[in-house]
Write an enzyme that holds these catalytic residues in place. Structure first.
Site, PDB file in Angstrom:
ATOM      1  N   ARG A  89       0.847  -1.199   0.000  1.00  0.00           N
ATOM      2  CA  ARG A  89       0.000   0.000   0.000  1.00  0.00           C
ATOM      3  C   ARG A  89       0.874   1.238   0.000  1.00  0.00           C
ATOM      4  O   ARG A  89       1.949   1.232   0.595  1.00  0.00           O
ATOM      5  CB  ARG A  89      -0.851   0.069   1.281  1.00  0.00           C
ATOM      6  CG  ARG A  89      -1.941  -0.901   1.281  1.00  0.00           C
ATOM      7  CD  ARG A  89      -2.802  -0.841   2.524  1.00  0.00           C
ATOM      8  NE  ARG A  89      -3.782  -1.899   2.355  1.00  0.00           N
ATOM      9  CZ  ARG A  89      -4.893  -1.761   1.665  1.00  0.00           C
ATOM     10  NH1 ARG A  89      -5.242  -0.588   1.178  1.00  0.00           N
ATOM     11  NH2 ARG A  89      -5.694  -2.779   1.489  1.00  0.00           N
ATOM     12  N   HIS A  91      12.143  -2.922  -2.963  1.00  0.00           N
ATOM     13  CA  HIS A  91      11.336  -3.156  -4.162  1.00  0.00           C
ATOM     14  C   HIS A  91      12.092  -4.099  -5.100  1.00  0.00           C
ATOM     15  O   HIS A  91      13.298  -3.918  -5.325  1.00  0.00           O
ATOM     16  CB  HIS A  91      11.038  -1.823  -4.864  1.00  0.00           C
ATOM     17  CG  HIS A  91      10.138  -1.982  -6.042  1.00  0.00           C
ATOM     18  ND1 HIS A  91       8.769  -2.140  -5.915  1.00  0.00           N
ATOM     19  CD2 HIS A  91      10.410  -2.061  -7.363  1.00  0.00           C
ATOM     20  CE1 HIS A  91       8.244  -2.286  -7.124  1.00  0.00           C
ATOM     21  NE2 HIS A  91       9.205  -2.242  -8.020  1.00  0.00           N
TER      22      HIS A  91
END
Ligand code: GAR
Length: 200
Positions: A91, A109
């Site tokens: 989120r 990431h």
């Protein structure tokens, strides 16, 4: 010892890698809270097994992002959390948390940002038939995977690369890189690549 909170949404293998280095004493930090937006996620089981308190919530039970983030913020403050580690938290962080923690939230990431931001970075790299992808650790700002980059490590894609094989290679890099960078950020004055982390 710095008090940290880890945010996760899924299996929590990166969360586990952080638990392991804290338990072994390699990383001097106190994991004060797991925040999880999927109450049934395996990350919550990992927190329970390690006796780490968790705050699990469903966004749909709240009228807005501000509303659930206000509750997260109260949990963080109650426990004196100083630093937030996003580990597969799917989120966007909103203004309520950013206002209080700007410069003190990091994310991992599974791509070499700015390539393949957002959801399913691994699928995006396969789809693009990329030769290289990798892992990025960065500070979090209001954008989607746009904050200042702290470190990146490359992973090569082979001709016969599958989602599973790439996932495994990326996880292997992440599980080493995240604890190492957290060690620097939390306990060595925050100097990364010769630059004070707070100035990124
Ligand atoms: C990790 O590969 C992480 O880089 C990725 O989710 C996975 C979570 O795995 N994060 C993102 O895609 C964020 N945009 P884990 O739950 O096993 O740690």
């Amino acid at each position: 010892m710095k008090k940290i909170a880890v945010f996760a949404s899924g299996s929590g293998s990166n969360f586990q890698a952080i638990i392991d280095v804290v338990q072994s004493g390699e990383l001097k930090a106190d994991i004060s809270l797991l925040v999880c937006d999927k109450p049934g996620a395996f990350a919550v089981d990992r927190a329970n097994a390690a006796r780490i308190p968790s705050f699990a919530f469903s966004a749909k039970d709240y009228p807005s992002k501000d509303a659930y983030e206000a509750e997260i913020l109260a949990e963080l403050k109650k426990r004196g959390v100083e630093f937030i580690v996003l580990a597969g938290y799917m989120r966007l962080i909103g203004p309520t948390l950013l206002r209080e923690f700007q410069g003190r939230i990091v994310n991992i990431h599974p791509s070499l940002l700015p390539a393949f931001p957002g959801k399913d970075a691994i699928g995006q790299a396969l789809e693009a038939k990329a030769t290289w992808s990798g892992v990025t650790i960065h500070f979090v700002d209001e954008g989607m995977d746009t904050g200042p980059i702290i470190v990146q490590e490359r992973v090569r894609l082979e001709e016969d690369e599958t989602r599973e094989s790439l996932q495994n290679k990326i996880h292997a890099v992440e599980h080493k890189l995240y604890p190492a960078i957290l060690q620097v950020l939390l306990t060595q004055g925050g100097i990364v690549n010769g630059k004070k982390a707070s100035t990124y």
